[in-house]
Design a protein around this motif. Structure first.
Motif, mmCIF file in Angstrom:
data_model
loop_
_atom_site.group_PDB
_atom_site.id
_atom_site.type_symbol
_atom_site.label_atom_id
_atom_site.label_comp_id
_atom_site.label_asym_id
_atom_site.label_seq_id
_atom_site.Cartn_x
_atom_site.Cartn_y
_atom_site.Cartn_z
ATOM 1 N N PHE A 30 0.791 -1.210 0.000
ATOM 2 C CA PHE A 30 0.000 0.000 0.000
ATOM 3 C C PHE A 30 0.837 1.280 0.000
ATOM 4 N N GLU A 33 -3.367 6.434 1.250
ATOM 5 C CA GLU A 33 -3.605 6.337 -0.188
ATOM 6 C C GLU A 33 -4.489 7.486 -0.637
ATOM 7 N N TYR A 69 -6.595 4.127 -4.101
ATOM 8 C CA TYR A 69 -7.516 3.234 -3.404
ATOM 9 C C TYR A 69 -8.424 2.516 -4.399
ATOM 10 N N ARG A 73 -6.510 -0.117 -6.344
ATOM 11 C CA ARG A 73 -6.219 -1.301 -5.534
ATOM 12 C C ARG A 73 -7.462 -2.161 -5.373
ATOM 13 N N LYS A 74 -8.613 -1.523 -5.120
ATOM 14 C CA LYS A 74 -9.852 -2.282 -4.982
ATOM 15 C C LYS A 74 -10.234 -2.978 -6.284
ATOM 16 N N GLU A 105 -8.004 -6.006 -6.674
ATOM 17 C CA GLU A 105 -8.441 -7.087 -5.785
ATOM 18 C C GLU A 105 -9.691 -7.767 -6.329
#
Length: 109
Positions: free
Chosen positions: A7, A72, A77, A80-81, A84
């Motif tokens: 992160f 972040e 953010y 990254r989401k 994922e």
């Protein structure tokens, strides 16, 4: 790879209006001042993320507990989401066919 490196911010946080703050280190064994600062930010459990506006008081709190949190921007953010979600997306099932040998018997005794 550790959660802290995953992160790690690559953009100066002064440029964004909102900050996503994630607690990546545990609370046991930390100073009481740091625990109170994290509680004031709304971080009570590890790997939880909170959204705060970018102002001097929040940046001061972040600076106080910078070893324990990751900051972040909104773009980071969301990226990254999304990564994922793509990683957890359903994949087609793996089909394995076990055919018996041509000359072997099918009796398994």
């Amino acid at each position: 790879m550790s959660g802290f490196r995953a992160f790690k911010a690559k953009v100066p946080i002064e440029w964004s209006q909102s900050l996503y703050i994630t607690l990546v280190r545990g609370l046991p064994g930390t100073r009481k001042l740091h625990r109170r600062t994290l509680e004031a930010m709304g971080l009570r459990r590890c790997h939880r993320t909170v959204l705060h506006s970018n102002n001097s008081s929040i940046r001061g709190m972040i600076n106080q507990v910078k070893r324990m949190v990751v900051v972040e921007t909104e773009e980071m953010y969301n990226a990254r989401k999304e990564a994922e979600a793509n990683h957890k997306a359903l994949r087609p099932p793996l089909v394995v066919s076990h055919s018996s040998p041509a000359g072997g018997s099918s009796n398994m005794s």
